[in-house]
Design a protein around this motif. Structure first.
Motif, PDB file in Angstrom:
ATOM      1  N   ALA A  47      56.456  11.500  50.220  1.00  0.00           N
ATOM      2  CA  ALA A  47      55.391  11.849  51.166  1.00  0.00           C
ATOM      3  C   ALA A  47      54.392  10.715  51.361  1.00  0.00           C
ATOM      4  CB  ALA A  47      54.654  13.093  50.680  1.00  0.00           C
ATOM      5  N   GLN A  48      54.512   9.681  50.509  1.00  0.00           N
ATOM      6  CA  GLN A  48      53.604   8.532  50.549  1.00  0.00           C
ATOM      7  C   GLN A  48      52.158   8.950  50.321  1.00  0.00           C
ATOM      8  OE1 GLN A  48      54.429   6.381  54.216  1.00  0.00           O
ATOM      9  NE2 GLN A  48      56.320   5.537  53.390  1.00  0.00           N
ATOM     10  N   VAL A  49      51.995   9.793  49.304  1.00  0.00           N
ATOM     11  CA  VAL A  49      50.644  10.183  48.871  1.00  0.00           C
ATOM     12  C   VAL A  49      50.564   9.979  47.368  1.00  0.00           C
ATOM     13  CG1 VAL A  49      50.406  11.881  50.723  1.00  0.00           C
ATOM     14  CG2 VAL A  49      51.253  12.616  48.479  1.00  0.00           C
ATOM     15  N   GLY A  50      49.363   9.892  46.866  1.00  0.00           N
ATOM     16  CA  GLY A  50      49.178   9.742  45.431  1.00  0.00           C
ATOM     17  C   GLY A  50      49.590  11.009  44.700  1.00  0.00           C
ATOM     18  N   LEU A  51      50.164  10.828  43.502  1.00  0.00           N
ATOM     19  CA  LEU A  51      50.614  11.982  42.725  1.00  0.00           C
ATOM     20  C   LEU A  51      49.477  12.968  42.491  1.00  0.00           C
ATOM     21  CD1 LEU A  51      52.766  13.459  41.083  1.00  0.00           C
ATOM     22  CD2 LEU A  51      52.188  11.980  39.127  1.00  0.00           C
ATOM     23  N   SER A  52      48.319  12.451  42.119  1.00  0.00           N
ATOM     24  CA  SER A  52      47.186  13.342  41.844  1.00  0.00           C
ATOM     25  C   SER A  52      46.717  14.067  43.098  1.00  0.00           C
ATOM     26  CB  SER A  52      46.025  12.554  41.229  1.00  0.00           C
ATOM     27  OG  SER A  52      45.587  11.542  42.122  1.00  0.00           O
ATOM     28  N   ASN A  53      46.954  13.451  44.252  1.00  0.00           N
ATOM     29  CA  ASN A  53      46.497  14.048  45.510  1.00  0.00           C
ATOM     30  C   ASN A  53      47.262  15.328  45.850  1.00  0.00           C
ATOM     31  OD1 ASN A  53      44.886  14.218  47.789  1.00  0.00           O
ATOM     32  ND2 ASN A  53      46.229  12.943  49.035  1.00  0.00           N
ATOM     33  N   ILE A  54      48.523  15.391  45.397  1.00  0.00           N
ATOM     34  CA  ILE A  54      49.321  16.593  45.667  1.00  0.00           C
ATOM     35  C   ILE A  54      48.635  17.835  45.117  1.00  0.00           C
ATOM     36  CG2 ILE A  54      51.457  17.799  45.021  1.00  0.00           C
ATOM     37  CD1 ILE A  54      53.011  15.380  45.489  1.00  0.00           C
ATOM     38  N   TYR A  55      47.983  17.678  43.965  1.00  0.00           N
ATOM     39  CA  TYR A  55      47.367  18.835  43.320  1.00  0.00           C
ATOM     40  C   TYR A  55      46.106  19.312  44.041  1.00  0.00           C
ATOM     41  CZ  TYR A  55      50.712  18.069  39.595  1.00  0.00           C
ATOM     42  OH  TYR A  55      51.886  17.931  38.887  1.00  0.00           O
ATOM     43  N   ASN A  56      45.687  18.580  45.043  1.00  0.00           N
ATOM     44  CA  ASN A  56      44.604  19.067  45.890  1.00  0.00           C
ATOM     45  C   ASN A  56      45.119  20.087  46.907  1.00  0.00           C
ATOM     46  OD1 ASN A  56      42.558  17.405  44.772  1.00  0.00           O
ATOM     47  ND2 ASN A  56      43.249  15.679  46.042  1.00  0.00           N
ATOM     48  N   TYR A  57      46.458  20.146  47.034  1.00  0.00           N
ATOM     49  CA  TYR A  57      47.070  21.030  48.033  1.00  0.00           C
ATOM     50  C   TYR A  57      47.944  22.118  47.403  1.00  0.00           C
ATOM     51  CZ  TYR A  57      45.643  17.257  51.124  1.00  0.00           C
ATOM     52  OH  TYR A  57      44.888  16.322  51.800  1.00  0.00           O
ATOM     53  N   PHE A  58      48.558  21.796  46.271  1.00  0.00           N
ATOM     54  CA  PHE A  58      49.463  22.737  45.629  1.00  0.00           C
ATOM     55  C   PHE A  58      49.231  22.753  44.126  1.00  0.00           C
ATOM     56  CE2 PHE A  58      51.565  21.133  49.449  1.00  0.00           C
ATOM     57  CZ  PHE A  58      51.831  22.339  50.120  1.00  0.00           C
ATOM     58  N   LYS A  59      49.364  23.944  43.540  1.00  0.00           N
ATOM     59  CA  LYS A  59      49.084  24.088  42.109  1.00  0.00           C
ATOM     60  C   LYS A  59      50.196  23.507  41.240  1.00  0.00           C
ATOM     61  CE  LYS A  59      48.759  28.506  42.540  1.00  0.00           C
ATOM     62  NZ  LYS A  59      48.614  29.970  42.251  1.00  0.00           N
TER      63      LYS A  59
END
Length: 203
Positions: free
Chosen positions: A37-49
């Motif tokens: 997705a070309q996003v930071g790993l930590s950033n995913i947790y801002n959207y999904f648990k």
């Protein structure tokens, strides 16, 4: 350049679908999804648990389609059983099945073949149990409206009704049945089902 949150979420889900299809739920990692997705790993947790949360969100459209079908045909919004044997109703069901597999083929693959280890790994079994209970209740309601109906049908036969539906979808996917054959196969399946139920229920 900043992207709207909705766009980032869509990119994560798009990437997750690809990773889940390639690796299955157990072997897919949040890191792979983030990279795709070309996003930071930590950033995913801002959207999904969790990874499971992502998986459930990815396949939600096809689960919603199954739920809608169940309640339209046998739930509180279900048609009168006599209407269910009309040509118009049968045509509607055939088109509904065809649309589901044409629109959600990849999500069906994920749900049926790649959900092991997720909270949806027993989706088919759980759905079949709920469907059996709902169909039994629907039959009782129809018996009140149409006393001549026979509803002395075993729970297991009702159970098989849903199990066969899932098997049909799985086989269509596994054998990569194309659009040119899909309508005939679905029509044959629905005709077989309806004829059997009509005979069992004496209507």
């Amino acid at each position: 350049m900043q992207y709207p949150k909705d766009d980032i979420q869509k990119e994560i889900l798009k990437a997750a679908e690809k990773v889940f299809l390639e690796n299955g739920f157990p072997k897919a990692s949040m890191r792979e999804i983030a990279q795709e997705a070309q996003v930071g790993l930590s950033n995913i947790y801002n959207y999904f648990k969790s990874k499971d949360d992502i998986f459930c969100t990815v396949v939600r459209p096809v689960i919603s389609a199954f739920e809608r079908m169940l309640h339209e045909h046998h739930g509180r919004y279900g048609a009168d059983i006599m209407e269910m044997y009309s040509t118009e109703y049968l045509r509607y069901v055939i088109e509904e099945y065809m649309t589901l597999i044409q629109k959600h083929r990849k999500l069906l693959v994920l749900l049926f073949f790649h959900a092991q280890g997720s909270s949806l790994e027993n989706f088919k079994e759980n759905f079949t149990e709920r469907s059996t209970s709902l169909v039994k209740e629907y039959f009782r309601d129809m018996k009140e409206k149409h006393p001549q109906m026979n509803i002395n049908v075993t729970d297991f036969s009702i159970h098989l009704h849903t199990a066969w539906m899932f098997t049909m979808f799985e086989e269509l996917i596994t054998h990569r049945v194309g659009t040119e054959d899909l309508e005939q196969i679905v029509t044959e399946y629905i005709t077989f089902e309806v004829t059997g139920w009509r005979e069992l229920m004496k209507i």
